[in-house]
Write a protein that holds these residues in place. Sequence first.
Motif, PDB file in Angstrom:
ATOM      1  N   LEU A 200       0.835  -1.204   0.000  1.00 51.80           N
ATOM      2  CA  LEU A 200       0.000   0.000   0.000  1.00 51.80           C
ATOM      3  C   LEU A 200       0.865   1.247   0.000  1.00 51.80           C
ATOM      4  N   LEU A 201       1.894   1.264   0.837  1.00 52.67           N
ATOM      5  CA  LEU A 201       2.780   2.427   0.906  1.00 52.67           C
ATOM      6  C   LEU A 201       3.551   2.612  -0.391  1.00 52.67           C
ATOM      7  N   GLU A 202       3.991   1.531  -1.007  1.00 48.31           N
ATOM      8  CA  GLU A 202       4.688   1.622  -2.287  1.00 48.31           C
ATOM      9  C   GLU A 202       3.775   2.221  -3.347  1.00 48.31           C
ATOM     10  N   HIS A 203       2.524   1.825  -3.320  1.00 48.55           N
ATOM     11  CA  HIS A 203       1.541   2.349  -4.272  1.00 48.55           C
ATOM     12  C   HIS A 203       1.325   3.852  -4.056  1.00 48.55           C
ATOM     13  N   ILE A 204       1.167   4.236  -2.791  1.00 50.06           N
ATOM     14  CA  ILE A 204       0.965   5.658  -2.495  1.00 50.06           C
ATOM     15  C   ILE A 204       2.177   6.471  -2.920  1.00 50.06           C
ATOM     16  N   HIS A 205       3.371   5.970  -2.664  1.00 49.70           N
ATOM     17  CA  HIS A 205       4.583   6.681  -3.075  1.00 49.70           C
ATOM     18  C   HIS A 205       4.645   6.843  -4.593  1.00 49.70           C
ATOM     19  N   SER A 206       4.211   5.830  -5.334  1.00 50.49           N
ATOM     20  CA  SER A 206       4.235   5.941  -6.788  1.00 50.49           C
ATOM     21  C   SER A 206       3.260   7.013  -7.270  1.00 50.49           C
ATOM     22  N   ILE A 207       2.115   7.115  -6.616  1.00 51.08           N
ATOM     23  CA  ILE A 207       1.132   8.147  -6.973  1.00 51.08           C
ATOM     24  C   ILE A 207       1.658   9.535  -6.607  1.00 51.08           C
ATOM     25  N   LEU A 208       2.253   9.663  -5.423  1.00 50.60           N
ATOM     26  CA  LEU A 208       2.827  10.947  -5.012  1.00 50.60           C
ATOM     27  C   LEU A 208       3.929  11.370  -5.978  1.00 50.60           C
ATOM     28  N   GLY A 209       4.698  10.397  -6.439  1.00 45.91           N
ATOM     29  CA  GLY A 209       5.741  10.689  -7.416  1.00 45.91           C
ATOM     30  C   GLY A 209       5.166  11.188  -8.721  1.00 45.91           C
ATOM     31  N   ALA A 210       4.046  10.602  -9.140  1.00 46.24           N
ATOM     32  CA  ALA A 210       3.404  11.029 -10.378  1.00 46.24           C
ATOM     33  C   ALA A 210       2.929  12.478 -10.285  1.00 46.24           C
TER      34      ALA A 210
END
Length: 219
Positions: A200-210
């Motif tokens: 979940l955290l990896e997913h959120i980080h990828s979205i924040l990066g986008a």
Amino acid sequence: MKRKMEERSGLRSAIEELSTLPKVEAAQYDLDAARIPTKPFLHVCTLILQVLDKIGPTMAVLRQDIHQNIQRLEVLCESNPTKYSNMIEILKKEDSEGSARDSTSCSRAILWLTRSMDFMVVLLQRLVKDPWQEMERAVEESYNVTLKQWHGWVSSAAFKVALKLVPDNETFITLLITNDQNWDNLREDMQTLVALLVPLLEHIHSILGAYRLDRLKST
């Protein structure tokens, strides 16, 4: 007894709630299709506050930041529960308004809550691996690899001073274990929570990066 059972129930509840979420891929950049349920996210952040309370005064500043960020998101969600049940909608809203990078934005709240959970995941991983390691060292090393690079010198200095107030590992573990469990039960719960949180955290980080928010530091 009542307080301990409530805390135990909160841990199991967070695990069960995270278990119901659909599996996500960290590399998913389709922002129109992405979904991060806000309520379960805030539920887990509230759990982190309970654990930080056990660590003591060392985490007072971090705890206050988490609490304020949770409140900020809750206020926005209450304004439109249906729309903001997906955190992506919050990021989209502030990105379109040009306010996502503001110091009081909900986008920053999401960023810092995610980083705080990064810290907690690393700390739990260390305790699962070696529950009797020196607690001060475990907290410091977890902080160094998660939050330190994003903190200014004031926050870093405050953490270093307060680190001396961390309880010993036996005291900390004893505070976490409730009357209805032993170390093996607690360890299993910690492992389960970490396993659910990491993707979940990896997913959120990828979205924040986008959204180009993942490199922001504290103001």
